[in-house]
Design a protein around this motif. Sequence first.
Motif, PDB file in Angstrom:
ATOM      1  N   ASP A  22      18.308  17.687  85.248  1.00  0.00           N
ATOM      2  CA  ASP A  22      19.238  17.094  84.285  1.00  0.00           C
ATOM      3  C   ASP A  22      20.276  18.105  83.824  1.00  0.00           C
ATOM      4  O   ASP A  22      21.442  17.759  83.606  1.00  0.00           O
ATOM      5  CB  ASP A  22      18.475  16.550  83.069  1.00  0.00           C
ATOM      6  CG  ASP A  22      17.692  15.280  83.394  1.00  0.00           C
ATOM      7  OD1 ASP A  22      18.021  14.630  84.406  1.00  0.00           O
ATOM      8  OD2 ASP A  22      16.760  14.956  82.639  1.00  0.00           O
ATOM      9  N   ASP A  26      24.216  17.641  84.425  1.00  0.00           N
ATOM     10  CA  ASP A  26      25.120  17.620  83.278  1.00  0.00           C
ATOM     11  C   ASP A  26      26.313  18.540  83.520  1.00  0.00           C
ATOM     12  O   ASP A  26      27.462  18.168  83.261  1.00  0.00           O
ATOM     13  CB  ASP A  26      24.377  18.051  82.016  1.00  0.00           C
ATOM     14  CG  ASP A  26      25.252  17.986  80.781  1.00  0.00           C
ATOM     15  OD1 ASP A  26      25.560  16.863  80.331  1.00  0.00           O
ATOM     16  OD2 ASP A  26      25.642  19.054  80.273  1.00  0.00           O
ATOM     17  N   TYR A  59      27.643   9.371  82.380  1.00  0.00           N
ATOM     18  CA  TYR A  59      28.876  10.135  82.200  1.00  0.00           C
ATOM     19  C   TYR A  59      30.094   9.264  82.510  1.00  0.00           C
ATOM     20  O   TYR A  59      30.030   8.358  83.335  1.00  0.00           O
ATOM     21  CB  TYR A  59      28.861  11.372  83.101  1.00  0.00           C
ATOM     22  CG  TYR A  59      27.700  12.288  82.816  1.00  0.00           C
ATOM     23  CD1 TYR A  59      27.798  13.299  81.873  1.00  0.00           C
ATOM     24  CD2 TYR A  59      26.470  12.119  83.467  1.00  0.00           C
ATOM     25  CE1 TYR A  59      26.722  14.128  81.595  1.00  0.00           C
ATOM     26  CE2 TYR A  59      25.388  12.943  83.199  1.00  0.00           C
ATOM     27  CZ  TYR A  59      25.523  13.943  82.258  1.00  0.00           C
ATOM     28  OH  TYR A  59      24.444  14.756  81.977  1.00  0.00           O
TER      29      TYR A  59
END
Length: 229
Positions: A22, A26, A59
């Motif tokens: 993750d 990110d 996102y």
Amino acid sequence: MKDIIKPWRHVFKLDPEKEISDDILDKVCMSGTDAIMLGGSTGVTYENTVDLMSRVRRYELPCVQEVSDLEAVVPGFDLYMVPMVLNTSDPTWIVDRHREGIERYGYMIPWELIVTEGYIVLNPDAAVAKLTKAETEISEESVAAYAQIADKLMSLPIVYLEYSGMFGDMDTVRTVRRSLDHARLFYGGGITSAEQAGVAASIADTIVVGNVIYDDLSGALETVKVVKG
């Protein structure tokens, strides 16, 4: 929706078969890249594609699927990029898989979200070259001729030079660039540094950066900075 690709200068490509944390995801998605592409030559399944797409969807940037396996096509992407491998003698990868897909799923295909890529595969050691039996040992003039077939005869919106696993011959990329009138030129393969990204981006409309994400995240992020300024 197909105009979505016009401003793209940098795209990160993620392989659903490969693990990505993750934290790394990110950083990739918040890097300033123009889009995230999901795809791979082998090991791509419906399950691992759904899982990765759902994580990327958190996102606010375009998330597209490059379709390589009919069983792995997942609803919900912003765009579906469909390769046609031009430099192969095997019609499976030019029209046969496409015909099969339309026969099976034609009634539910979101045609307005489909973008076809004229693929020219140029690394003989790449998995995609072996899978599609691509004729990679061809002259610069032949590569440009394939590009013009895509651009002028087939009116494809994208010509994709695929060197997957190695940094390509930039003279060949320049020759192809000069041969195109309408199609956007995508370049992918072997970009492992900001310098290589800058060189490729100075010639191609869009560069696709993939493997380096898993090998050298900081180097991958630097490719965005040099391309996007």
